[in-house]
Design a protein around this motif. Sequence first.
Motif, mmCIF file in Angstrom:
data_model
loop_
_atom_site.group_PDB
_atom_site.id
_atom_site.type_symbol
_atom_site.label_atom_id
_atom_site.label_comp_id
_atom_site.label_asym_id
_atom_site.label_seq_id
_atom_site.Cartn_x
_atom_site.Cartn_y
_atom_site.Cartn_z
ATOM 1 N N PRO A 45 4.246 -0.001 9.161
ATOM 2 C CA PRO A 45 3.886 1.523 9.604
ATOM 3 C C PRO A 45 3.630 1.712 11.001
ATOM 4 O O PRO A 45 3.647 2.656 11.772
ATOM 5 N N ARG A 46 2.806 0.655 11.664
ATOM 6 C CA ARG A 46 2.314 0.642 12.978
ATOM 7 C C ARG A 46 3.497 0.747 13.984
ATOM 8 O O ARG A 46 3.723 1.370 15.111
ATOM 9 N N ASP A 47 4.565 -0.022 13.569
ATOM 10 C CA ASP A 47 5.998 0.224 14.503
ATOM 11 C C ASP A 47 6.695 1.428 14.279
ATOM 12 O O ASP A 47 7.202 2.117 15.271
ATOM 13 N N LEU A 48 6.543 1.776 13.001
ATOM 14 C CA LEU A 48 7.250 2.888 12.661
ATOM 15 C C LEU A 48 6.417 4.279 13.495
ATOM 16 O O LEU A 48 7.219 5.120 14.039
ATOM 17 N N ALA A 49 5.208 4.155 13.586
ATOM 18 C CA ALA A 49 4.352 5.211 14.287
ATOM 19 C C ALA A 49 4.723 5.093 15.998
ATOM 20 O O ALA A 49 4.759 6.161 16.478
ATOM 21 N N ASP A 50 4.845 3.773 16.389
ATOM 22 C CA ASP A 50 5.336 3.768 17.715
ATOM 23 C C ASP A 50 6.616 4.289 17.849
ATOM 24 O O ASP A 50 6.871 5.085 19.018
ATOM 25 N N ASP A 51 7.541 4.298 17.230
ATOM 26 C CA ASP A 51 8.972 4.678 17.140
ATOM 27 C C ASP A 51 9.098 6.019 17.251
ATOM 28 O O ASP A 51 9.747 6.635 18.001
ATOM 29 N N LEU A 52 8.495 6.532 16.081
ATOM 30 C CA LEU A 52 8.541 8.101 15.985
ATOM 31 C C LEU A 52 7.667 8.983 16.996
ATOM 32 O O LEU A 52 7.818 9.912 17.335
ATOM 33 N N GLY A 53 6.665 8.153 17.458
ATOM 34 C CA GLY A 53 5.860 8.997 18.700
ATOM 35 C C GLY A 53 4.809 9.847 17.906
ATOM 36 O O GLY A 53 3.787 9.872 18.724
ATOM 37 N N SER B 296 0.802 -1.373 0.065
ATOM 38 C CA SER B 296 0.084 0.001 -0.029
ATOM 39 C C SER B 296 0.740 1.121 -0.178
ATOM 40 O O SER B 296 1.977 1.028 0.389
ATOM 41 N N PRO B 297 0.361 2.448 -0.310
ATOM 42 C CA PRO B 297 1.011 3.737 -0.384
ATOM 43 C C PRO B 297 1.477 3.828 1.085
ATOM 44 O O PRO B 297 2.731 4.590 1.431
ATOM 45 N N GLU B 298 0.941 3.338 2.137
ATOM 46 C CA GLU B 298 1.144 3.723 3.491
ATOM 47 C C GLU B 298 2.539 2.904 3.807
ATOM 48 O O GLU B 298 3.468 3.579 4.529
ATOM 49 N N VAL B 299 2.558 1.657 3.513
ATOM 50 C CA VAL B 299 3.516 0.687 3.714
ATOM 51 C C VAL B 299 4.940 1.281 2.889
ATOM 52 O O VAL B 299 6.046 1.381 3.382
ATOM 53 N N ALA B 300 4.670 1.428 1.672
ATOM 54 C CA ALA B 300 5.501 2.177 0.740
ATOM 55 C C ALA B 300 6.368 3.438 1.354
ATOM 56 O O ALA B 300 7.820 3.756 1.511
ATOM 57 N N THR B 301 5.402 4.520 1.770
ATOM 58 C CA THR B 301 5.914 5.585 2.599
ATOM 59 C C THR B 301 6.788 5.354 3.867
ATOM 60 O O THR B 301 7.863 5.877 3.958
ATOM 61 N N ALA B 302 6.057 4.409 4.535
ATOM 62 C CA ALA B 302 6.767 4.063 6.007
ATOM 63 C C ALA B 302 8.397 3.555 5.540
ATOM 64 O O ALA B 302 9.289 4.038 6.198
#
Length: 653
Positions: free
Chosen positions: A412-420, A396-402
Amino acid sequence: MGQTITEKILDEHLVEGELTPGEEIGIEIDQVLTQDTTGTMVWLQFEALDLDEVQTELAAQYCDHQTYQFDFKNTDDHRFLRSAAGTFGAYFSRPGNGICHQVHKENFAAPGKTLLGSDSHTPTPGGLGQFAIGAGGLDIAVAMGGGPYYVEMPEVVNVELTGELPEWATAKDVALHLLGELTVKGGVGKVLEYTGEGAESLTIPERTTITNLGTELGATSSIFPTDGKTKEWLALQDREDEFVDLAPDEDAEYADTIEVDLSSLEPLIACPSMPDNVVPVSEVAGTDVEQVIIGSCTNGAYEDILPGAKMLEGREVDRKTEMIVAPGSKQASEMLSREGWTAELMAAGVNFSEATCGACIGIGHVPASDSVSLRTFNRNFEGRSGIEDDSVYLCSPEVATAAAIAGEIVDPRDLADDLGDLEAPGFEMGSNYGPGMGRDDPDIIGPDEAVDDDLIKGPNIGDVPLKDELASDIEGEALLKMEDNITTDHIIPATADILKFRSNIEKLSEFTLSRVDDTFAQRALDADGGFLVAGENYGQGSSREHAALCPMFLGVEGVLAQSFARIHKANLFNFGLVPLTIDEETYERIEQGDDVQIVDDVGDGVRSGQEEFTIRVNDDWEATARLDASERERDILAAGGKLSWTKAQHDSG
Ligand code: F3S
């Protein structure tokens, strides 16, 4: 008994046969589309059939696959296509205006209408209730001349969507989930009809992402009901009056029902090199990524690009990763611009491609050797990106952008956790569509504004080859033995250096199956006849009729395969090549170089409805091969192909 949406539309367009699954039906076609790699042959065939005006409600010629003009050949082809559209009465969408499925969806696709297109992802506008099918170019030429389109009545399968997509899961994940479950053969002979509250929750761009990817399942078509969201979307395109209500009857009967609970989905990814090689993103997290591309006919709408733009707000693309946005249409580019996202994306380090297929078929943005590319496209067949041994993932575009932010594959859920501070962008419809877009755009030339009234053929435009009537004796070498899932990209690669010869069959045929065996073309010519041998699902992928036309030009007489992809099998009939089905034991036993003889009188057998033919191999052993064909397909085969058959019909009638 009640009817499904598919049955309702087909019933209204039925000119021959009955809606019994597996039976051949003839349907009236309302709209046709063609693109630049298949379109030149379509118009040359239209001309060869002595047709002089498009008879369907609407025909549209797009220039999308090969818009970069390396030398005069593509420019010549595009000028020829403009002249053909003008001469015969079709809309012409100029190079750069976008990919056929996106532009057709925006401007012409209408609920309840039938659409036939010489591109395998033609079913894309099923997301707004159009019944759309991909076919070979010759079928398009005949349909444009007013002839019915013949297809085996598919089984109608209900995909019932329940629940709602959770954060970070997208329409792309719905399609990837189905690919993982059903495989690239799971939809063969079927129409996938989406229903349920989950279907209602999806917007039109989300629905069309799912119907676009139905092609990867091998489905004949995919379709959604229409509703308020369809109406609103048509209104955005200033076409609200084209809305019609479409829903299955309450007592409609489906051949099967597949349930998908949207709330159970998570971000998924298709690993190299098949779209059904699907795993949760977390399973491949940590893989270094050198290239990310968002766009194509699958995820190329403004609304598909917007989530990535939001994720990148105030952030930058990782320094060792390049990120490209390839909008599906000029409308998508213009919307990004109107809403201020183009500058935002550029500031984040994103580059832009023009609205073209380009990278999807290895024309531009070819990945570096031994590198990973993440794309929001629909196909990752080996070598399709323009380099052998490529490593292309679909997501998906979300996974690609992550991945572009992290420089590696990351959930992307893990990236969101990491970035806060990274929020799920969600899916938001654009609203700022309007003046200057659509059919009034100068990049769409209507039949009444045509700039040419005669065909302009440059030196790259050849003739359409014809084949003689089917012979009685067919004997020849097993020229090439291939495995399962051989794609049309294997048969005729779509890369720029090869595809520029698409209007010159003699030259193009030199590249036939070169990705499997680069001595093939010369060996086939020298042998002057012979067979191709393949495993399951031979000819999957695009609708490219060159994949039948070029082997025919080289003298190939038939294909022995365990099974065939639908459009390619139709193309084999259309160009007079005998498609025979063999069982696994025969496939295992037959070797490349063996002498294969069809013992029966082939011409007579084909004409008289014979289903089983005996093949003798090396004068040593025998096996049975099946010809599954309708009466009409047999007549076409016996005549040496559809062009000769249609001409004969016109002459006699
Ligand atoms: Fe073009 Fe790729 Fe779609 S070639 S039509 S963007 S599948």
